[in-house]
Design an enzyme around this catalytic site. Structure first.
Site: not given
Ligand code: GRF
Length: 177
Positions: A10, A101
């Protein structure tokens, strides 16, 4: 109002919260994750929609969409949400679902984008914010920013720092539309 979907740490949700964006609620596909704690710490309504609690994916996604609508959501942000959304969900928020992403799409879609870029030996990777469709990381691109692969041991941190900057920027622009 924004609805944020999460599955894990998160940190992108935290960036949206810290940016003061109008978040109506947070939903996840798993219980017991750090992202839900962050939502609660920020005083946001938060709910888990685990697949095992529903008859099938379509039913889960319909109930998820119902809850978001009830919360007043008109823009859905996937911030590390690790599940494909089905048509019954996508149809409820046409052109109003975005994802962040950790690669320069269409290169390295999927769940191990940073490691895939390292393994492929590219010199540049980056971050993409894009609209969501039924495919894996395949909708129209809204914004991309490049990140140099070297030094490799800090690549993940540098990618996340870019995510935490550009996701709130793009979401702010979409909210203004
Ligand atoms: C991020 O790197 C996002 O790009 C990918 O999953 C990860 C999530 O990280 N889709 P977080 O849960 O926001 O820390």
């Amino acid at each position: 109002m924004i609805g944020v979907l999460v599955s894990g740490e998160g940190s992108n949700l935290q960036a949206l919260i810290d940016a003061g964006l109008p978040i109506a609620c947070v939903a996840s596909n798993r219980r017991g994750i750090r992202a839900l704690e962050r939502a609660e710490e920020a005083g946001l309504p938060a709910r888990a929609f685990e697949l095992a609690d529903f008859r099938d994916r379509d039913t889960r996604d319909r109930e998820l969409a119902d809850w978001l609508e009830l919360c007043g959501v008109d823009l859905v942000v996937l911030a590390g949400y690790m599940h494909l959304l089905t048509a019954p969900f996508l149809d409820r928020f046409p052109d109003r679902i975005v994802n962040v992403h950790p690669s320069l799409l269409p290169e390295f879609p999927g769940t191990s984008a940073i490691n895939d870029a390292l393994a492929a030996g590219v010199t540049t990777t980056g971050v993409t914010v894009h609209y969501v469709d039924e495919g894996v990381d395949s909708g129209p691109i809204i914004r991309q920013e490049a990140v140099a692969v070297e030094p490799r041991d800090t690549l993940a941190d540098r990618i996340h720092a870019v995510e935490h900057r550009i996701l709130p920027e793009v979401v702010r622009e979409l909210c203004a539309r």
